[in-house]
Write an enzyme that holds these catalytic residues in place. Structure first.
Site, PDB file in Angstrom:
ATOM      1  N   GLU A 152      -9.519 -10.360  -7.382  1.00  0.00           N
ATOM      2  CA  GLU A 152      -8.982 -10.210  -7.596  1.00  0.00           C
ATOM      3  C   GLU A 152      -7.362  -9.638  -8.161  1.00  0.00           C
ATOM      4  O   GLU A 152      -7.005  -8.291  -8.792  1.00  0.00           O
ATOM      5  CB  GLU A 152      -8.264  -9.947  -5.905  1.00  0.00           C
ATOM      6  CG  GLU A 152      -9.069  -9.139  -4.692  1.00  0.00           C
ATOM      7  CD  GLU A 152      -9.104  -9.323  -3.984  1.00  0.00           C
ATOM      8  OE1 GLU A 152      -9.909  -9.083  -2.985  1.00  0.00           O
ATOM      9  OE2 GLU A 152      -7.714  -9.936  -3.342  1.00  0.00           O
TER      10      GLU A 152
ATOM     11  N   HIS B 156      -2.902  -5.507   1.334  1.00  0.00           N
ATOM     12  CA  HIS B 156      -3.131  -5.960   1.728  1.00  0.00           C
ATOM     13  C   HIS B 156      -2.758  -7.736   0.808  1.00  0.00           C
ATOM     14  O   HIS B 156      -2.233  -7.335   0.411  1.00  0.00           O
ATOM     15  CB  HIS B 156      -4.254  -5.133  -0.081  1.00  0.00           C
ATOM     16  CG  HIS B 156      -5.348  -5.700  -0.237  1.00  0.00           C
ATOM     17  ND1 HIS B 156      -6.560  -5.954   0.111  1.00  0.00           N
ATOM     18  CD2 HIS B 156      -5.091  -6.646  -1.355  1.00  0.00           C
ATOM     19  CE1 HIS B 156      -7.465  -6.941  -0.258  1.00  0.00           C
ATOM     20  NE2 HIS B 156      -6.747  -7.338  -0.892  1.00  0.00           N
TER      21      HIS B 156
ATOM     22  N   TYR C 256     -12.618  -2.127  -4.115  1.00  0.00           N
ATOM     23  CA  TYR C 256     -13.050  -2.443  -2.258  1.00  0.00           C
ATOM     24  C   TYR C 256     -14.368  -2.120  -3.037  1.00  0.00           C
ATOM     25  O   TYR C 256     -14.504  -1.423  -1.894  1.00  0.00           O
ATOM     26  CB  TYR C 256     -12.662  -0.715  -1.820  1.00  0.00           C
ATOM     27  CG  TYR C 256     -10.736  -0.876  -1.159  1.00  0.00           C
ATOM     28  CD1 TYR C 256     -10.658  -1.884  -0.609  1.00  0.00           C
ATOM     29  CD2 TYR C 256     -10.076  -0.566  -1.639  1.00  0.00           C
ATOM     30  CE1 TYR C 256      -9.402  -2.296   0.137  1.00  0.00           C
ATOM     31  CE2 TYR C 256      -8.418  -0.762  -1.213  1.00  0.00           C
ATOM     32  CZ  TYR C 256      -8.419  -1.936  -0.280  1.00  0.00           C
ATOM     33  OH  TYR C 256      -7.440  -1.728   0.513  1.00  0.00           O
TER      34      TYR C 256
ATOM     35  N   ASN D 283      -2.020  -0.195   6.717  1.00  0.00           N
ATOM     36  CA  ASN D 283      -1.776  -1.497   7.299  1.00  0.00           C
ATOM     37  C   ASN D 283      -1.099  -1.624   6.763  1.00  0.00           C
ATOM     38  O   ASN D 283      -0.907  -2.959   6.484  1.00  0.00           O
ATOM     39  CB  ASN D 283      -2.959  -1.503   8.181  1.00  0.00           C
ATOM     40  CG  ASN D 283      -4.239  -2.094   6.840  1.00  0.00           C
ATOM     41  OD1 ASN D 283      -3.625  -1.347   5.186  1.00  0.00           O
ATOM     42  ND2 ASN D 283      -5.157  -2.482   7.831  1.00  0.00           N
TER      43      ASN D 283
ATOM     44  N   LYS E  90       0.977  -1.403  -0.256  1.00  0.00           N
ATOM     45  CA  LYS E  90      -0.356  -0.046   0.058  1.00  0.00           C
ATOM     46  C   LYS E  90       0.901   1.130   0.075  1.00  0.00           C
ATOM     47  O   LYS E  90       1.971   1.041   0.597  1.00  0.00           O
ATOM     48  CB  LYS E  90      -0.849   0.254   1.660  1.00  0.00           C
ATOM     49  CG  LYS E  90      -2.105  -0.731   1.063  1.00  0.00           C
ATOM     50  CD  LYS E  90      -2.464  -0.654   2.238  1.00  0.00           C
ATOM     51  CE  LYS E  90      -4.266  -1.902   2.191  1.00  0.00           C
ATOM     52  NZ  LYS E  90      -5.041  -1.656   3.163  1.00  0.00           N
TER      53      LYS E  90
END
Ligand code: IDP
Ligand code: MG
Length: 150
Positions: free
Chosen positions: A126, A115, A49, A112, A9
């Site tokens: 995905e 993913h 998302y 965080n 990320k």
């Protein structure tokens, strides 16, 4: 063999942690079968998302994930989905165990670092969002039998 999608990320990219994160998963025994650097746009972020649309953090999440390029990786291996999830830690780094990527490197829920797909079914969806079939390259490693057994 199972496959899963990992994104490094934007927070991890900005902090120079792409190598560290990919390395931890590689050392676990997972095999890289596809990898690219890309800038996600609103459309791709919205598809990736989609399940979170309508949640209070959705707009902020899309802004975050499109804020700088990410590295997308397809990892392959035995139980790849679960192994990546357990190596990542919990969604909130503050609640993640030490030794996990989020537990060692993060402190806040949105930032965080990584993913990882949450099921085999979602992994397939995905992976198809980020890679064409021709971009995924399966191959044998000499060490595979030492990592995965015969
Ligand atoms: P996961 O990444 O552990 O699968 P999800 O519930 O799928 O977690 O949420 C997707 C992403 O949305 C998280 O990784 C995190 O970046 C962000 N997020 C999740 N919950 C919150 C929240 O309560 N506040 C802000 N951001 C959140
Ligand atoms: Mg998720």
């Amino acid at each position: 063999m199972e496959r899963t999608l990992v994104l490094v990320k934007p927070d991890a990219m900005q902090r120079g942690l792409a190598g560290e994160i990919i390395s931890r998963l590689e050392r676990r025994g997972l095999k890289i079968v596809a990898m690219k650097l890309l800038q996600m746009d609103q459309g791709l972020a919205g598809q990736h998302y989609a399940v979170h649309k309508g949640k209070p953090f959705y707009d902020s999440l899309v802004e975050f994930i499109t804020s700088c390029p990410v590295v997308a990786v397809v990892f392959q291996g035995k139980n790849a989905v679960q192994v990546v999830r357990r190596t990542m830690g919990e969604t909130d780094p503050a609640k993640s165990p030490a030794g996990s990527i989020r537990g060692d490197l993060g402190i806040e829920v949105q930032h965080n670092l990584i993913h990882g797909s949450d099921s085999v079914e979602n992994a397939a969806k995905e992976i198809a969002l980020f890679f064409s079939n021709g971009e995924i390259v399966d191959y044998k490693r000499d060490i595979d039998k030492w990592v995965e057994g015969e």
